[in-house]
Scaffold this active site. Structure first.
Site: not given
Ligand code: GLN
Length: 447
Positions: A56, A133, A158
């Site tokens: 990532k 994400s 994410s």
């Molecule tokens: N959807 C959540 C956020 O926008 C989690 C994203 C994540 O785990 N980086 O914060």
């Protein structure tokens, strides 16, 4: 085939997959070939020899561009490796590419990407999102034919979201189990590096390589693991089924019945406050982390014109996306004197209470299970119609274990409207042995 040939094949496959699904920000052609040469010469093979790892893009890789999905870091090339990358390379793994993500991890669909960066497509239907994400990681894990594993990261879901939407296994470890050194921060008290694979054993293999205390990250820790025991009793939190699509609920209960374990439905009313507390804590930390990007030490470099404040404002206005700005504003607001008690400190208290309640539940249950996501992967045009708060609400299943720092796993459980849906298994802190064991148990019944 020797490692040089397999690497060439893997690079070709990566390029093919990227053309179809847009899931890479950078493909490491030169670097992967150079690593393969080194590996061919060396005698030591390691646990990841012959495996190609996608990373990532929030995880720093020496000499390879690392953007965190944001336009403000579009040209950042770190001079060092994250600890997880050193560990992977020491075991013979080859980094094949850097995967797409929402900027700094701010999103649930992988559609909040910085200007000029690719939006990945779902391998089951290219008109739909991958989930975020870690969207690129999910799509790549599904699409690679073999020998690929993904490094992903979760703050509030994410890993689970893209794993569920793309139909692969996603592992989010206990907070602190994996070093965050070299991970570009979203929210330090929540960020966890984890893995994805086509099945539980694959994801476990990569996880075991990266687990463990690291002197470069004071919050990382190694704890003796209890041996896994057979899962006897599982709990289903009623509140976590609120808002879940009816067809997914049906698939969920079908899966639970197939497991053959004893289960009990329980009520955990505080769960209803988890999304709100998460977005307060996560944005408070994010707004402080993002303060460093203004084009002097960090962030896009441009000629300086005007005063410090003018330069600061102009770089940030130009390079930050709407979502990054929204989170900076929200996060700054909730920790401002006068509002801190009302929002930030209250959210911290709720988080603590949720942790305590989970600890009590794990005295009664070996594991807690929920659907991974309340919906199937949405179409791109459906996403544009959603308000930010409606998007945040879709994290209702993934936020509770993340807020409490508990290890969890998403496993494909069936299909709804031809799209994969996932089952989320949550275990007690530091009980990864149990998590993987139960994961394999679930996998064998649901196949
Ligand atoms: N959807 C959540 C956020 O926008 C989690 C994203 C994540 O785990 N980086 O914060």
């Amino acid at each position: 085939m020797d490692i040089i040939e397999t690497t060439e094949k893997a690079i070709e496959e990566t390029e093919r997959i990227h053309k179809k699904l847009n899931c890479f920000i950078t493909i490491c052609v030169k670097e992967a070939k150079a690593r393969a040469k080194e590996l061919k010469m060396s005698k030591k093979k390691g646990r990841l020899f012959g495996k190609f790892i996608s990373v990532k893009d929030a995880i720093c890789t020496r000499g390879i561009r690392t953007t965190a999905g944001s336009a403000i870091l579009a040209n950042y090339v770190p001079p060092f490796n994250a600890t997880v990358i050193d560990k992977i390379e020491a075991e013979g793994g080859i980094v094949i590419g850097k995967t797409t993500m929402d900027d700094f991890g701010f999103g649930t669909f992988c559609t909040n990407v910085g200007k000029g960066l690719p939006v990945p497509k779902n391998p089951h239907d290219i008109g739909r999102a991958t989930g975020g994400s870690s969207g690129g990681a999910g799509a790549a894990t599904f699409e690679f034919s073999k020998d690929h594993l993904a490094l992903a990261e979760s703050t509030g879901g994410s890993i689970t979201a893209p794993a569920a939407f793309c139909g692969v296994v996603g592992v989010t470890p206990t907070y602190g189990k994996v070093s965050r050194y070299g991970l570009i921060d979203y929210a330090n008290s929540l960020d966890k590096i984890g893995t994805m694979g086509k099945n539980v054993s694959e994801a476990e293999m990569l996880s075991r390589v990266i687990f463990g205390k690291d002197k470069q990250d004071e919050t990382s820790w190694t704890q003796e693991e209890k041996p896994a025991k057979k899962i006897k009793k599982i709990g289903v939190i009623k509140e976590m089924l609120n808002g879940v699509d009816e067809k997914i609920k049906k698939a969920f209960w079908n899966a639970i019945n197939k497991l053959g374990a004893e289960y009990e439905e329980i009520s955990f009313p505080l769960i209803d406050y988890s999304v709100a507390s998460y977005y307060i804590i996560a944005t408070a930390e994010a707004s402080s982390n993002l303060a460093r990007y203004y084009g002097m030490r960090y962030g896009a470099q441009e000629d300086i014109s005007g005063s410090f404040s003018e330069h600061f404002a102009s770089i940030r206005s130009k390079y930050f996306s709407d979502e990054e700005k929204r989170r900076i504003i929200l996060g700054t607001f909730v920790r401002t004197a006068g509002y801190k008690d009302k929002y930030y400190l209250k959210a911290l208290r709720i988080r603590e209470k949720i942790k305590q309640e989970f600890a009590l539940l794990f005295k009664r249950f070996d594991s807690l299970v929920t659907p991974a996501m309340p919906i199937i992967a949405p179409k791109f045009d459906e996403i544009t119609k959603l308000k930010p708060i409606e998007v945040y609400a879709l994290d209702s299943c993934t936020i509770p274990p993340n807020l409490a720092g508990l290890p969890h796993l998403s496993i494909p459980m069936s299909k709804v409207n031809n799209m994969p849906v996932g089952l989320q298994i949550i275990c007690n802190s530091w009980e990864e042995n149990m998590l993987f064991e139960f994961g394999r148990q679930v996998e064998s019944v649901l196949k």
